[in-house]
Motif scaffolding. Structure first.
Motif, PDB file in Angstrom:
ATOM      1  N   ASP A  60       3.254  -0.802   5.895  1.00  0.00           N
ATOM      2  CA  ASP A  60       3.901  -1.427   5.114  1.00  0.00           C
ATOM      3  C   ASP A  60       3.011  -2.491   4.595  1.00  0.00           C
ATOM      4  OD1 ASP A  60       5.618   0.943   5.103  1.00  0.00           O
ATOM      5  OD2 ASP A  60       7.096  -0.308   6.131  1.00  0.00           O
ATOM      6  N   ASN A  87       2.993   3.942   3.740  1.00  0.00           N
ATOM      7  CA  ASN A  87       4.116   3.341   3.103  1.00  0.00           C
ATOM      8  C   ASN A  87       5.126   4.342   4.207  1.00  0.00           C
ATOM      9  OD1 ASN A  87       3.406   3.331  -0.380  1.00  0.00           O
ATOM     10  ND2 ASN A  87       2.823   1.639   1.142  1.00  0.00           N
ATOM     11  N   THR A  88       6.106   3.875   4.413  1.00  0.00           N
ATOM     12  CA  THR A  88       7.462   4.913   4.837  1.00  0.00           C
ATOM     13  C   THR A  88       8.370   5.083   4.256  1.00  0.00           C
ATOM     14  OG1 THR A  88       8.752   2.566   5.179  1.00  0.00           O
ATOM     15  CG2 THR A  88       7.154   3.228   7.732  1.00  0.00           C
ATOM     16  N   TRP A  90       9.795   3.241  -0.562  1.00  0.00           N
ATOM     17  CA  TRP A  90       9.020   3.250  -1.831  1.00  0.00           C
ATOM     18  C   TRP A  90       9.455   2.242  -2.091  1.00  0.00           C
ATOM     19  CZ3 TRP A  90      11.695   2.252  -6.463  1.00  0.00           C
ATOM     20  CH2 TRP A  90      13.168   1.418  -6.492  1.00  0.00           C
ATOM     21  N   THR A  95       5.686  -2.189  -0.533  1.00  0.00           N
ATOM     22  CA  THR A  95       5.176  -1.337  -0.907  1.00  0.00           C
ATOM     23  C   THR A  95       4.490  -2.532  -1.536  1.00  0.00           C
ATOM     24  OG1 THR A  95       6.864  -0.456  -2.585  1.00  0.00           O
ATOM     25  CG2 THR A  95       6.094   0.955  -0.668  1.00  0.00           C
ATOM     26  N   ALA A 110       1.930   8.468   1.432  1.00  0.00           N
ATOM     27  CA  ALA A 110       3.025   8.541   1.890  1.00  0.00           C
ATOM     28  C   ALA A 110       3.872   9.691   1.257  1.00  0.00           C
ATOM     29  CB  ALA A 110       3.787   7.382   0.749  1.00  0.00           C
ATOM     30  N   VAL A 114       8.252   9.563  -2.097  1.00  0.00           N
ATOM     31  CA  VAL A 114       7.686   8.096  -2.701  1.00  0.00           C
ATOM     32  C   VAL A 114       6.769   8.043  -3.570  1.00  0.00           C
ATOM     33  CG1 VAL A 114       6.809   5.443  -1.917  1.00  0.00           C
ATOM     34  CG2 VAL A 114       7.044   7.280   0.225  1.00  0.00           C
ATOM     35  N   PRO A 140      -0.017   5.710  -3.912  1.00  0.00           N
ATOM     36  CA  PRO A 140      -0.236   6.625  -2.671  1.00  0.00           C
ATOM     37  C   PRO A 140      -0.859   7.860  -3.620  1.00  0.00           C
ATOM     38  CG  PRO A 140       2.108   6.710  -2.315  1.00  0.00           C
ATOM     39  CD  PRO A 140       1.977   5.784  -3.998  1.00  0.00           C
ATOM     40  N   THR A 143      -0.470  12.354  -0.404  1.00  0.00           N
ATOM     41  CA  THR A 143       0.962  12.468  -0.186  1.00  0.00           C
ATOM     42  C   THR A 143       0.921  13.827   0.361  1.00  0.00           C
ATOM     43  OG1 THR A 143       0.993  13.466  -2.196  1.00  0.00           O
ATOM     44  CG2 THR A 143       1.540  11.118  -1.971  1.00  0.00           C
TER      45      THR A 143
END
Length: 300
Positions: A60, A87-88, A90, A95, A110, A114, A140, A143
């Protein structure tokens, strides 16, 4: 109800965006969590970094205007570049710095949902607010649909998706050697959670996500929540117990035929935890009761 809606809109606005006019005052603080894993706190979601010979593995990135300060905080720990950014989910407070970090050379990773949500405008009907699609450079580039592992800085890093929790694209990141778990916004330490039903989240999935985390960790695990303070397994267990008690209370009301307004206004359903100050931050007991009602009503 109109006043409550306005209050919630204002609260979310303050939570997500207040302070952009005060960026000079925001300080990014880095603290060691375990071994070579650090947590960076500033404005927005908690950042984690793993530092070592391979470079920086980052989770993040908060808001775009903070990127220079975030990079300076990282440089206070290591002179290595950021190689990967996870990224945990969206939301922009996790982000917002993506485009900047991509320009710094970071590869953004991610869950596939996301990227899907960041690629198009997102309309939140409860708040009557549209989040514009992110620029291509912020998306991202790698993915995954379920789980993925990284082997970086002499650490096996396990990233796993949890379904319909805070959103439909949540991922937790577990540093197996350091025994550190970053939970993103599937954990708001010490406070009621924000569960984004408009982004595919659910109260049931949120509880299930925490239970999955509890199966993975042990009493020595350091937990980095999406917001607030480093935590541990005992506190996380208490947190899910709180959510399950509230779920039980509200589900009983739904089965008894109570309306959304009746449940939302019934302070007794969350009083035990309201009294413990769980609702004095971003999400109030009233908002949480409404969220549970809307998520659970399909089970009646």
């Amino acid at each position: 109800m109109k006043f409550q809606k306005i209050t919630l809109i204002l609260a979310f606005f303050l939570y997500s965006f207040i302070g952009f006019s005060q960026q000079k005052e925001v300080q990014i603080k880095a603290s060691n969590v375990a071994n070579n894993v650090y947590m960076l706190v500033g404005q927005g979601g908690n950042i984690a970094i793993s530092v070592g010979e391979d470079g920086v593995f980052m989770i993040d990135d908060q808001f775009a205007p903070l990127t220079p300060k975030i990079l300076a905080a990282i440089k206070s720990v290591t002179d290595k570049p950021v190689k990967f950014l996870i990224n945990t989910h969206w939301h922009g407070d996790h982000t917002g710095g993506n485009e900047n970090m991509q320009k710094e050379g970071a590869v953004i990773v991610a869950h596939e949902n996301v990227r899907k949500r960041m690629s198009v405008d997102q309309f939140n009907k409860e708040r009557n607010r549209t989040t514009p699609a992110s620029p291509r450079e912020a998306l991202p580039v790698i993915t995954f649909s379920k789980d993925v592992s990284f082997h970086f800085n002499d650490e096996d890093i396990f990233i796993f998706h949890v379904h319909e929790a805070h959103t439909d694209g949540d991922a937790m990141v577990y540093f197996t050697k350091s025994n550190v778990l970053h939970m993103g916004d599937t954990y708001f330490q010490g406070k009621y959670p924000y569960i984004d039903l408009n982004s595919g989240g659910s109260t049931q999935g949120y509880i299930a996500a925490i239970k999955k985390a509890l199966l993975l960790i042990n009493e020595d695990t350091k937990i980095i929540p999406g917001h607030r303070n480093v935590s541990d397994k005992a506190a996380l267990q208490n947190y899910v117990t709180m959510l399950e008690e509230i779920e039980k209370n509200i589900l009983a009301e739904i089965k008894a035929g109570k309306s959304e307004e009746e449940v939302t206004k019934n302070t007794l359903l969350t009083k035990k935890y309201d009294d413990l100050k769980y609702g004095d931050w971003f999400i109030s007991g009233e908002v949480l009761r409404k969220t549970f009602y809307r998520s659970l009503q399909k089970l009646k």
